[in-house]
Design a protein around this motif. Structure first.
Motif, PDB file in Angstrom:
ATOM      1  N   ALA A  37     -45.060  14.448 179.676  1.00  0.00           N
ATOM      2  CA  ALA A  37     -45.778  15.561 180.307  1.00  0.00           C
ATOM      3  C   ALA A  37     -44.975  16.175 181.454  1.00  0.00           C
ATOM      4  N   ASN A  38     -43.708  15.749 181.607  1.00  0.00           N
ATOM      5  CA  ASN A  38     -42.809  16.273 182.653  1.00  0.00           C
ATOM      6  C   ASN A  38     -43.368  16.054 184.054  1.00  0.00           C
ATOM      7  N   LYS A  39     -44.014  14.899 184.256  1.00  0.00           N
ATOM      8  CA  LYS A  39     -44.581  14.583 185.568  1.00  0.00           C
ATOM      9  C   LYS A  39     -43.710  13.608 186.358  1.00  0.00           C
ATOM     10  N   VAL A  40     -42.575  13.168 185.783  1.00  0.00           N
ATOM     11  CA  VAL A  40     -41.654  12.289 186.502  1.00  0.00           C
ATOM     12  C   VAL A  40     -40.789  13.152 187.417  1.00  0.00           C
ATOM     13  N   GLU A  41     -40.676  12.762 188.680  1.00  0.00           N
ATOM     14  CA  GLU A  41     -39.894  13.531 189.635  1.00  0.00           C
ATOM     15  C   GLU A  41     -38.420  13.161 189.518  1.00  0.00           C
ATOM     16  N   VAL A  42     -37.566  14.180 189.614  1.00  0.00           N
ATOM     17  CA  VAL A  42     -36.121  13.973 189.551  1.00  0.00           C
ATOM     18  C   VAL A  42     -35.594  13.817 190.971  1.00  0.00           C
ATOM     19  N   GLU A  43     -34.949  12.680 191.230  1.00  0.00           N
ATOM     20  CA  GLU A  43     -34.373  12.426 192.552  1.00  0.00           C
ATOM     21  C   GLU A  43     -33.039  13.170 192.658  1.00  0.00           C
ATOM     22  N   GLU A  44     -32.683  13.558 193.853  1.00  0.00           N
ATOM     23  CA  GLU A  44     -31.412  14.242 194.057  1.00  0.00           C
ATOM     24  C   GLU A  44     -30.704  13.621 195.260  1.00  0.00           C
ATOM     25  N   THR A  45     -29.751  12.720 194.986  1.00  0.00           N
ATOM     26  CA  THR A  45     -28.974  12.059 196.031  1.00  0.00           C
ATOM     27  C   THR A  45     -27.502  12.066 195.632  1.00  0.00           C
ATOM     28  N   SER A  46     -26.657  11.779 196.591  1.00  0.00           N
ATOM     29  CA  SER A  46     -25.220  11.741 196.330  1.00  0.00           C
ATOM     30  C   SER A  46     -24.845  10.390 195.739  1.00  0.00           C
ATOM     31  N   PHE A  47     -24.031  10.380 194.674  1.00  0.00           N
ATOM     32  CA  PHE A  47     -23.590   9.118 194.079  1.00  0.00           C
ATOM     33  C   PHE A  47     -22.246   9.313 193.393  1.00  0.00           C
ATOM     34  N   ASN A  48     -21.583   8.186 193.181  1.00  0.00           N
ATOM     35  CA  ASN A  48     -20.275   8.168 192.532  1.00  0.00           C
ATOM     36  C   ASN A  48     -20.493   8.067 191.033  1.00  0.00           C
TER      37      ASN A  48
END
Length: 741
Positions: free
Chosen positions: A430-441
């Motif tokens: 249902a597209n209810k999962v939030e996408v995290e946005e952090t810096s990573f290698n």
């Protein structure tokens, strides 16, 4: 039965219903007598025209007859001709003309004080109201008709009115009152010795009896009806019998028998309609006509002193009016039949929808209970894994040990993410999962995936190859857990379906701007491959290449479905190229934002936690936890940061300790023996409203988070957690409660 026969029968019924019109009823002039004789002759011609289907001529003759009767002031004949015209117009579906003529008939009959004629006209008025759908007006006309006929000996007219009242009540699903109305109609028809009217009301009554579940009474009524109708040509009665038998069989669960009767009902109905359309008079004996003839002979003997010519003309006119009434009854039957059929279909659909809704609600409840239980059971041991990993990493391991512990930490984070996504698959779709946005290698993430899957690859004799474009920046901004989960599923699948082969992971730069970069990913193997047919459904839930593959390689078939849903959240699509026996290649593109990486950053997600660890030193914490391993892990994590701990194994002990000792903060588990963490918190809040209480729980809280705050929790820490987030929540709880300045 065709229109001709119905009209003829209606005219015949008038002879039984209306008082005889005789030239001896008053002294007439020679001119009036000649006009009356002419009217009678015209009425005879009108009946002949009806029998020959020349309805236009019949209408012209009746109009002329009415005008002649009006000219000589013979109101009874005016009422008779207007009433007959109203019936004829009604059966020809000219309802406006029928209303106009029936209004004239009512005025003339009231002036002539002809109660029996008025009764018949109120029957016509009732039928016209039903055509307009005005049941209130129809009931009003029935009441007027019964009032007019109160002192009349014409019980057959009263029977028809009660039968119409029953029909109205039945169409409104008021079957109990309908049964009472039909009983009155039956009684009056019996008193009038009118077997057909009685049987018609019995048939209508049987439908209502069957509908309300009075099946034994319905059976008895059917026996009485069949005794009269056996061997006779009575289409309406036959149709109603089939309908009642269908309802009885359905109520008793005899669905095949019910279906057979329903088939016969529609076949009989269609046959009746066909016969109505044909213009051939029926041959052979007819019980209805025989009954009317018997009654006619009785009336002729009673009225033998009346003029014979007037008697014959009135007879012809009566037969025609009888036919009109029969046609009206058939029309009402058809309308009621259509409504009944529609109601039956709606009821069946409603039953199906109710069953489907109940099943869906049961399935949803069972699913929710299962997810709640399995979430807690999986999160609890995962807390031990991640917690112990953190403790071991903080105890100065060797470089080799640190490498393995980093891999264990990565696998634990991935496993937790995988558990969450599997348990919340509906939420993911249902597209209810939030996408995290952090810096990573990104490169290190991919290497961690390959390291975690290395043993599985070696066990299968496979070699893993990483080909990554050197121009790709080390640090990108996006969701690291999602790309880890996507690659673990795709690389894990490639390893599972390949033996003694190779698996390639390729990452190429498509385009790069100042703020973002587009990357192309390929995961290729030279294993089993996927057939063209299965490629169409491979991304559906619980789907694998075939039953044989499922038995050979195992698995749930959820991996590729999760990958597809995750890529949908990241605005990307996955595609595949595969040949049986040669291997498979999965491809997708991703866009990542760019940011300046901080070299030597200990925090791989570049999250800044505003924690004053010095202020947390020497704070006294009560840890409420029934699981000894989790209790030990939480205590050690706190003590390593120079905080002091007290523990409680259940809610009762926690309440007592909070009452007798002073703590800076309470960490409360939810599921415990005895009283739950929520009940314990409620009890503590009765005597201490200031102390910060944090829910440290493995319970899924998405749907009932308001309940936690309602009982007195200050915040919630879901297990397992990141240590930095753990201390951030403790720090905020102490600061918000003014324990910290």
């Amino acid at each position: 039965m065709n229109v001709n026969v119905l009209l003829v029968r209606f005219f015949f019924a008038l002879l039984l219903t209306y008082p005889m019109i005789s030239v001896a009823q008053k002294r007439e002039t020679i001119e009036e007598t000649l006009v009356n004789n002419k009217i009678d002759s015209l009425l005879n011609r009108a009946v002949i025209a009806v029998s020959e289907s020349d309805y236009t001529q019949a209408i012209d003759i009746l109009n002329y007859s009415r005008d002649l009767a009006t000219d000589i002031g013979h109101t009874k004949r005016v009422g008779l001709t207007s009433g007959t015209l109203a019936k004829l117009y009604f059966e020809l579906n000219d309802y406006e003309s029928a209303k106009r003529e029936n209004k004239k008939a009512l005025l003339a009959q009231k002036e002539a004080n002809s109660p029996d004629l008025l009764g018949q006209s109120y029957i016509t008025a009732t039928e016209l109201s039903l055509v307009d759908g005005d049941q209130r007006e129809a009931n009003n006309n029935i009441t007027k008709g019964l009032s007019i006929l109160e002192d009349s000996s014409r019980d057959d007219l009263k029977s028809q009115l009660y039968n119409l009242r029953g029909t109205i009540l039945q169409s409104s699903s008021n079957h109990i009152d309908a049964i009472q109305a039909y009983d009155q109609s039956i009684t009056l028809a019996s008193q009038a010795n009118n077997a057909y009217l009685k049987t018609q009301s019995l048939a209508n009554k049987s439908v209502s009896l069957a509908t309300v579940g009075r099946l034994e009474e319905a059976d008895e009524t059917l026996l009485e009806i069949e005794g009269f109708a056996n061997g006779k040509d009575l289409p309406y009665i036959t149709n109603t019998l089939y309908k009642t038998k269908h309802l009885i069989a359905q109520a008793r669960g005899n669905y095949k028998e019910a279906n057979d009767y329903l088939t016969m009902y529609y076949a009989s109905k269609d046959d009746t309609d066909l016969r109505t359309q044909s213009q051939v008079l029926p041959n052979g004996p007819n019980e209805e006509l025989d009954a009317m003839v018997t009654q006619l002979e009785k009336d002729v003997l009673i009225e033998k002193d009346r003029n014979s010519k007037a008697m014959r003309l009135t007879l012809v006119l009566s037969i025609a009016l009888c036919s009109i009434l029969a046609l009206l009854t058939l029309s009402l039957y058809k309308n009621n039949n259509l409504r009944a059929k529609a109601n039956e279909l709606l009821q069946a659909k409603n039953v199906e929808l109710v069953i489907a809704r109940d099943n869906a609600e049961k399935a949803s409840t069972v699913k929710a209970q299962f997810l709640s239980t399995i979430t807690h059971e999986l999160r609890t041991p995962m807390y031990a894994v991640t917690g112990l990993t953190h403790l071991l990493l903080s105890e100065n391991p060797t470089d080799e040990q640190k490498k393995h512990l980093d891999s264990l930490k990565f696998s634990g984070e991935y496993l937790l993410s995988l558990i969450n996504n599997i348990l919340d698959l509906n939420k993911l779709e249902a597209n209810k999962v939030e996408v995290e946005e952090t810096s990573f290698n990104l490169k290190k993430r991919i290497e961690d995936v390959l390291f975690a899957l290395g043993k599985s690859a070696r066990d299968k004799g496979n070699k893993l190859h990483l080909e990554i474009d050197e121009d790709i920046p080390l640090e990108v901004l996006g969701d690291p857990l999602m790309i880890s989960q996507i690659l673990i599923n795709l690389v894990g699948n490639a390893i599972k379906f390949t033996r003694d082969g190779d698996v390639w992971i390729r990452v190429q730069k498509i385009a790069q701007g100042e703020a973002d970069i587009r990357l192309h990913f390929e995961i290729e193997d030279n294993g089993e491959g996927i057939s063209k047919k299965k490629q169409k459904t491979i991304f559906q839930n619980f789907t694998q290449g075939s039953v044989a593959i499922n038995r050979k390689f195992g698995g749930t078939g959820l991996g590729l479905s999760i990958v597809k849903n995750l890529l949908d959240l990241l605005n990307s699509k996955i595609s595949l190229d595969s040949t049986l026996g040669k291997g498979t290649t999965f491809k997708f593109d991703l866009k990542y934002n760019l940011m300046q990486a901080l070299p030597g950053e200990d925090n791989p997600h570049n999250i800044i936690y505003d924690i004053d660890y010095v202020a947390l030193e020497n704070r006294h914490i009560l840890v409420v936890e029934d699981n000894k391993i989790n209790q030990m892990i939480t205590r050690k994590i706190l003590e390593k940061n120079k905080m002091t701990c007290d523990t409680a194994d259940n809610g009762e002990i926690a309440v007592e300790k909070a009452r007798t000792k002073k703590y800076d903060l309470i960490l409360m588990d939810i599921h415990m023996p005895g009283i739950s963490g929520m009940e314990a918190t409620e009890q503590i809040r009765e005597f201490n409203k200031e102390i910060p209480i944090l829910a440290l729980t493995a319970v899924t809280i998405d749907e009932n988070i308001d309940d936690f705050y309602a009982v007195g929790f200050n915040d919630i820490i879901p297990k397992p957690y990141k240590v930095e987030e753990f201390f951030q929540k403790i720090h905020n709880g102490l600061r918000n409660s003014k324990v910290l300045n």
